[in-house]
Enzyme design. Structure first.
Site, PDB file in Angstrom:
ATOM      1  N   GLU A 115      65.242  44.027 -19.155  1.00  0.00           N
ATOM      2  CA  GLU A 115      66.184  44.792 -19.972  1.00  0.00           C
ATOM      3  C   GLU A 115      65.685  46.200 -20.259  1.00  0.00           C
ATOM      4  O   GLU A 115      66.479  47.153 -20.271  1.00  0.00           O
ATOM      5  CB  GLU A 115      66.423  44.040 -21.289  1.00  0.00           C
ATOM      6  CG  GLU A 115      67.426  44.679 -22.220  1.00  0.00           C
ATOM      7  CD  GLU A 115      67.634  43.834 -23.463  1.00  0.00           C
ATOM      8  OE1 GLU A 115      67.656  44.410 -24.564  1.00  0.00           O
ATOM      9  OE2 GLU A 115      67.772  42.598 -23.342  1.00  0.00           O
ATOM     10  N   ASP A 116      64.386  46.342 -20.487  1.00  0.00           N
ATOM     11  CA  ASP A 116      63.870  47.611 -21.002  1.00  0.00           C
ATOM     12  C   ASP A 116      62.888  48.331 -20.088  1.00  0.00           C
ATOM     13  O   ASP A 116      62.385  49.395 -20.448  1.00  0.00           O
ATOM     14  CB  ASP A 116      63.188  47.371 -22.358  1.00  0.00           C
ATOM     15  CG  ASP A 116      64.169  46.913 -23.422  1.00  0.00           C
ATOM     16  OD1 ASP A 116      65.342  47.312 -23.348  1.00  0.00           O
ATOM     17  OD2 ASP A 116      63.769  46.149 -24.324  1.00  0.00           O
TER      18      ASP A 116
END
Length: 719
Positions: A115-116
Site C-alpha cells: 500500500e505504501d
C-alpha cells in the site's frame, strides 16, 4: 494504514503486562537489520512473544519479512515522528502476544508494504508464497483516487470477502486498527471522531463476532475515551477512587482457593479487573458500585469436567445467585466463547462474579479465531497451500460440498470453525449490494445485532439469524431470491404470518407458491431485519413498480383476504340486468359450473349466489325476486375450500403441495387449533380454470388424513 502519534490520555488495558516502548522499537529499527545469524533487536520482542506460544516456530521467515519491511519503509515517518516501521512491528507484536502463527506474523510485518511502498504483490508472492500474498492483499486499502468516497466501504467489502476465505485477514486488520487507535492523539478532533465511529460500528462488532475479546475490550475503551470524554473521565476517576477494590475480591479469591484445594480440584484463581467500558455499564445497571463490582474472579482448570466440579463446590460452600448462572460450555456463544458464569456471596454479603473455564477455553476467549491458527493446514505443515484456493488467491474453503455457505460439508460435519453463520450470511448479501452506500449502511445494521438465534428448518437443517428476525428473514436466508414466492410459514407446526418474529429454537417451514408468479409486498420491508432480505425485497420492488400480481400478493390477514375474495368483481357473470356491476357472494363463493342465481342489491349492483346457498332461501322468503344469470367465460376464479382432517405431521405440506400441483395459488389460509385430534384447514384459492375445481377437491380428499373437502359457507347478512 497510517497510524498516528501516541495518545497519552488513552487507557492502557493490558493490566499485568507492560506495554512495549514503541519509541525504543523505533530507535532499534533505525539501526537496521541485525547480523545474519540473529534477529534484529527491533523484532526480538515479537520473537519472544511468538516463541511463548509456538516454541518450535521457525523465525527465519520473520527475519526475512522484517528486513524487507524495514528497508521498504525506510525514510517514512508517522505524524508522531516515529519511523514508520514501528507500526507494523507493533501490530505484529499484538498478534504474537495473542498466539498468532508464523504466517500471520509474516503478513503483518508486510501488511503496509504494497500500500505504501514500491513493493508489489508479485514480489511478496515470489518471496513469501501465496498465503502471505493473499493476507497482505486482503488488508491493502483501495485507492481513493480510483474509488473516491466509496474507497472506505469498498475496502471493507474487499477485506470481508477475503476474510471469508481466510479469517487471518481480519485478525491483521483488527490489530492494525488497535495500534492506530492507541496512537490517534495527533489527529484533528474531527478525524479522531470519524475513525472512532467506524471502529465502534464495524471493527468492534467484528472483533466480538470473531471472539477476539482482548482486542475488543481495548478498542471499546479507546473509542469510549474519544466519543464520550466526560463519561470516560468520570469512569476513570471512579476506578481511581476505588483502587483498593481489588482487596475485596482478593479476599474472596483466597477463600475460593481454599475451598477448591480442600476438594482436591487443581485450579488457578485470578482477579480480573473490569475494563473502563465494563465498569461504566455496570454503574449504569446497578447505580452505586461495591468494591467487588470492579472486577471478577477467573477460575482456570484443566478439563471440562473440572469446570462443573468447581461450580458444584462454589454453589455448596457459598451462597449462589442463581439468576446469574449461565452455561456457555454446553451451549457456546456463536463466537466460539465457552465458560461457566456464576455469582456467589461471601459470609459478609460481598458478591463476586465468577468465570470458570479451562486453559484452552481461556485462550479462545481472549484470542478467538486467532487462537485457532489456520484450519486448512495439511499434514505437510502450516505453510502448505490453502485447501481449495484456486487461481487469483480465491478460495472455496468453508463452503463445503455443494457450495454451501454455512461452514459445513454436505454430511453436516463442520469444516471451518472460523467461518460462522453470520459471516456466511454477510458474504452472501454483500454480493447483492453493488451500491457502496447500501453496503455500508447494511453492514453497520448487520453488525449492530449483538445476538444470534438458531432456528430449525423443516427439512432438518438450521438457520442462524439475528435476534428479532422474522419468517421473512428465514425465507430469504433459506431460499435466497426464490423467497419472493413465499406465501406463508408454519412455526412450530402452526400456520403463522410472515411477520412472526422467531425465537431461539423455533422450527420454521416456509411455504412457496409453485407457479413462480409470486412477489413480495412492500410491507415485507417492515418485517425484514437482515440485509439479505431487505436488499432482495427492495430490488424486486424497484423492478416491479406495479407490484405483485394478485396470486402473488403478500398474504393479508386470512379472514380479511377471504372476505375480499367474495367481493371481487366477476367479469365472467352475465345477468338479465345489462350494465349492472356483478360480484360473487362471499357466503358461498360460486364458481363455474355451479348452478347460480342472482339478486339486485342497493347501488344497482348484482350479487351472484349458488342455488343451494342458505342466503337464497332467506331472500326468496322475504319476497326478493331473483334475476336470470349464467356463466360466461369460465376463466380463472377464486374459491374457498374447507378440508377436514385428522392431525398428523406433514399434513399442511402435503395439502399445499397438492394445491400447487393443480396450478392453484393460495391467497389466504387458516389452520384452526386441533380439536379432538381433528384439524380444519380453510384455503382461499385462485384457480387458473374453474373447470379444474372438482379435480382439485378430489386430489385434496386423497391426501392421507383428509376425510372431507367442501366449499366454504360463510354466514352473511340479509341483502
Amino acid at each position: 494504514m497510517n497510524g498516528e502519534a501516541p495518545n497519552p490520555g488513552a487507557p492502557s488495558r493490558r493490566r499485568g503486562r507492560p506495554r512495549i516502548d514503541i519509541r525504543r522499537l523505533g530507535r532499534a529499527a533505525l539501526l537496521g537489520p541485525g547480523t545474519r545469524d540473529r534477529l534484529p533487536d527491533a523484532i526480538s520482542h515479537v520473537a519472544e512473544a511468538h516463541r511463548a506460544h509456538h516454541p518450535d516456530a521457525d523465525l527465519a521467515i520473520l527475519r526475512k519479512a522484517y528486513v524487507l519491511a524495514e528497508s521498504s519503509h525506510r525514510g517514512q515517518f508517522r505524524k508522531s515522528g516515529e519511523p514508520y516501521i514501528t507500526h507494523p512491528l507493533a501490530v505484529t507484536l499484538i498478534l504474537a502476544e495473542l498466539g498468532a502463527e508464523t504466517t500471520t506474523l509474516t503478513a503483518s510485518l508486510l501488511h503496509d508494504t504494497v500500500e505504501d511502498t514500491e513493493v508489489t504483490l508479485d514480489q511478496v508472492r515470489t518471496e513469501f508464497g501465496d498465503e502471505v500474498c493473499y493476507l497482505v492483499d486482503g488488508v491493502t486499502k483501495l485507492e481513493k483516487v480510483d474509488y473516491g468516497a466509496a474507497a472506505e466501504p469498498e475496502t471493507f467489502r474487499k477485506m470481508l470477502v477475503a476474510t471469508g476465505n481466510d479469517v487471518r485477514v481480519m485478525s491483521i486488520k483488527l490489530a492494525d486498527r488497535l495500534h492506530n487507535m492507541r496512537t490517534l492523539g495527533v489527529m484533528r478532533p474531527e478525524k479522531q471522531t470519524r475513525i472512532a465511529k467506524v471502529t465502534r460500528d464495524v471493527l468492534i462488532p467484528l472483533a466480538e463476532r470473531l471472539g477476539v475479546q482482548a482486542l475488543k475490550t481495548e478498542l471499546e475503551d479507546l473509542v469510549f475515551a474519544i466519543l464520550h470524554p466526560e463519561e470516560y473521565e468520570r469512569t476513570r476517576a471512579l476506578i481511581a477512587e476505588n483502587a483498593d477494590a481489588a482487596d475485596a475480591l482478593a479476599a474472596i479469591a483466597e477463600n475460593v482457593r481454599t475451598v477448591l484445594r480442600e476438594a482436591g480440584i487443581p485450579a488457578e484463581v485470578l482477579v480480573r479487573p473490569r475494563h473502563f467500558v465494563s465498569v461504566h455499564r455496570v454503574r449504569l445497571k446497578r447505580g452505586k458500585l461495591r468494591g467487588t463490582d470492579f472486577g471478577r474472579l477467573l477460575v482456570l482448570v484443566g478439563e471440562d469436567a473440572d469446570c462443573y466440579a468447581v461450580l458444584g463446590e462454589l454453589h455448596t460452600c457459598f451462597t449462589p445467585l442463581i439468576s446469574e448462572f449461565k452455561d456457555f460450555i454446553a451451549a457456546p456463544k456463536f463466537n466460539l466463547y465457552q465458560s461457566l458464569h456464576t455469582a456467589v456471596a461471601a459470609a459478609d454479603g460481598a458478591v463476586a462474579e465468577v468465570l470458570i473455564r479451562t486453559e484452552q477455553m481461556h485462550k479462545v476467549a481472549e484470542a478467538g479465531v486467532i487462537a485457532l491458527g489456520y484450519p486448512y493446514a495439511t499434514a505437510e505443515g502450516p505453510e502448505a497451500e490453502p485447501a481449495g484456493r484456486g487461481e487469483g488467491g480465491r478460495s472455496e474453503v468453508g463452503r463445503g460440498e455443494g457450495g454451501r455457505g454455512d461452514g459445513e460439508r454436505g454430511d453436516g460435519e463442520r469444516v471451518d470453525p472460523t467461518r460462522p453463520g453470520w459471516l456466511s450470511r454477510l458474504l452472501e448479501w454483500q454480493e447483492s449490494a453493488p451500491d457502496p452506500d447500501t453496503f455500508w449502511s447494511s453492514l453497520r445494521a448487520e453488525l449492530a445485532e449483538d445476538r444470534e438465534i438458531t432456528v430449525f428448518r423443516a427439512d432438518g437443517g438450521t438457520l442462524g439469524l439475528p435476534a428479532g428476525a422474522s419468517c421473512v428473514d428465514a425465507a430469504y436466508a433459506q431460499y435466497g431470491e426464490s423467497a419472493h414466492a413465499c406465501i406463508g410459514a408454519r412455526v412450530n407446526g402452526r400456520l403463522a404470518a410472515l411477520s412472526t418474529q422467531l425465537v431461539d429454537g423455533d422450527t420454521v417451514q416456509l411455504l412457496l407458491a409453485q407457479d413462480g408468479a409470486s412477489g413480495p409486498s412492500p410491507d415485507w420491508l417492515d418485517h425484514a431485519r437482515t440485509p439479505a432480505a431487505r436488499i432482495a425485497i427492495g430490488r424486486w420492488l424497484a423492478q416491479h413498480p406495479e407490484g405483485a400480481k394478485p396470486p402473488a400478493a403478500a398474504p393479508r390477514a386470512p379472514m380479511a383476504a377471504a372476505a375480499t375474495a367474495g367481493r371481487r368483481a366477476a367479469p365472467n357473470a352475465v345477468t338479465d340486468l345489462p350494465g349492472a356491476s356483478v360480484r360473487l357472494a362471499g357466503c358461498c363463493t360460486p364458481v363455474p359450473p355451479d348452478a347460480v342465481t342472482a339478486f339486485a342489491v342497493r347501488g344497482g349492483a348484482v350479487t351472484v349466489h349458488r342455488e343451494q346457498c342458505p342466503a337464497v332461501t332467506r331472500m326468496r322468503a322475504l319476497g326478493r325476486e331473483p334475476l336470470g344469470v349464467r356463466w360466461g367465460d369460465a376463466s380463472e376464479c377464486r374459491v374457498t375450500l374447507v378440508a377436514e382432517s385428522f392431525g398428523r405431521p406433514g399434513l399442511l405440506a402435503d395439502l399445499t403441495e397438492v394445491i400447487a400441483t393443480a396450478g392453484a395459488a393460495i391467497v389466504s389460509a387458516i389452520v384452526e387449533p386441533p380439536s379432538e385430534q381433528r384439524v380444519r384447514h380453510t384455503y382461499t384459492l385462485q384457480l387458473p380454470d374453474a373447470a379444474g375445481l372438482p379435480v382439485l377437491m378430489r386430489a385434496m380428499r386423497d391426501v392421507a388424513g383428509v376425510y372431507d373437502v367442501s366449499r366454504a359457507q360463510h354466514p352473511t347478512a340479509t341483502i
